[in-house]
Design a protein around this motif. Structure first.
Motif, PDB file in Angstrom:
ATOM      1  N   ALA A  74     -97.965  44.375  15.753  1.00  0.00           N
ATOM      2  CA  ALA A  74     -98.451  45.590  15.988  1.00  0.00           C
ATOM      3  C   ALA A  74     -98.644  46.038  17.275  1.00  0.00           C
ATOM      4  O   ALA A  74     -98.876  47.358  17.705  1.00  0.00           O
ATOM      5  CB  ALA A  74    -100.125  45.761  15.211  1.00  0.00           C
ATOM      6  N   ALA A  75     -98.606  45.002  18.166  1.00  0.00           N
ATOM      7  CA  ALA A  75     -98.940  45.550  19.779  1.00  0.00           C
ATOM      8  C   ALA A  75     -97.439  45.576  20.358  1.00  0.00           C
ATOM      9  O   ALA A  75     -97.370  45.767  21.697  1.00  0.00           O
ATOM     10  CB  ALA A  75     -99.518  44.374  20.454  1.00  0.00           C
ATOM     11  N   ASN A  76     -96.310  45.645  19.732  1.00  0.00           N
ATOM     12  CA  ASN A  76     -95.096  45.682  20.149  1.00  0.00           C
ATOM     13  C   ASN A  76     -94.321  46.977  19.755  1.00  0.00           C
ATOM     14  O   ASN A  76     -93.918  46.890  18.473  1.00  0.00           O
ATOM     15  CB  ASN A  76     -94.294  44.379  19.979  1.00  0.00           C
ATOM     16  CG  ASN A  76     -92.931  44.122  20.727  1.00  0.00           C
ATOM     17  OD1 ASN A  76     -92.382  45.420  20.940  1.00  0.00           O
ATOM     18  ND2 ASN A  76     -92.503  43.093  21.179  1.00  0.00           N
ATOM     19  N   PRO A  77     -94.163  47.866  20.529  1.00  0.00           N
ATOM     20  CA  PRO A  77     -93.475  49.215  19.996  1.00  0.00           C
ATOM     21  C   PRO A  77     -91.820  48.919  19.681  1.00  0.00           C
ATOM     22  O   PRO A  77     -91.430  49.594  18.909  1.00  0.00           O
ATOM     23  CB  PRO A  77     -93.458  50.164  21.370  1.00  0.00           C
ATOM     24  CG  PRO A  77     -93.820  49.131  22.320  1.00  0.00           C
ATOM     25  CD  PRO A  77     -94.558  48.141  21.826  1.00  0.00           C
ATOM     26  N   ILE A  78     -91.300  47.749  20.289  1.00  0.00           N
ATOM     27  CA  ILE A  78     -89.920  47.656  19.915  1.00  0.00           C
ATOM     28  C   ILE A  78     -89.640  47.112  18.439  1.00  0.00           C
ATOM     29  O   ILE A  78     -88.794  47.669  17.610  1.00  0.00           O
ATOM     30  CB  ILE A  78     -89.139  46.570  20.919  1.00  0.00           C
ATOM     31  CG1 ILE A  78     -89.263  46.960  22.239  1.00  0.00           C
ATOM     32  CG2 ILE A  78     -87.976  46.192  20.279  1.00  0.00           C
ATOM     33  CD1 ILE A  78     -88.256  48.197  22.802  1.00  0.00           C
TER      34      ILE A  78
END
Length: 113
Positions: A74-78
């Motif tokens: 959830a914290a990683n846009p990739i």
């Protein structure tokens, strides 16, 4: 090491399946995604397919949890971008919970040492 087995269906369209498999061909997966899996404690992933049904074996470090991985995802846009792309090829299995993609399978038999 822990081992988990999961399943998911692809959209039942030969061209869509072909493109999905291209994204998973050796060297084709996004390096940021594979590094993220390692950072989450995933040691090895294998995906098998028959028809449009997929089966994944996930081998992880002993302290791996799906909750921790979900937080990191959830914290990683990739990862969000990769998952959105993959969801265009995937569909939930009939008994998946709302919003659930890969469904954890229950082992019902084991033989050998």
């Amino acid at each position: 090491m822990k081992r988990f087995c999961l399943t998911l269906d692809l959209i039942d369209d030969p061209e869509s399946i072909r493109i999905y498999e291209q994204h998973h061909a050796p060297g084709a997966a996004w390096p940021e995604v594979t590094q993220h899996d390692i950072d989450c404690g995933v040691l090895n992933i294998e995906i098998f397919r028959t028809g449009n049904r997929m089966f994944m074996i996930l081998e992880t470090e002993d302290d791996f949890t799906f909750e921790k991985k979900a937080e990191m995802d959830a914290a990683n846009p990739i990862i969000a971008k990769w998952e959105a792309l993959m969801w265009g090829f995937q569909q939930p299995i009939p008994w998946a919970k709302p919003g659930e993609k890969w469904v954890l399978m229950e082992r019902i038999f084991k033989s050998g040492l």
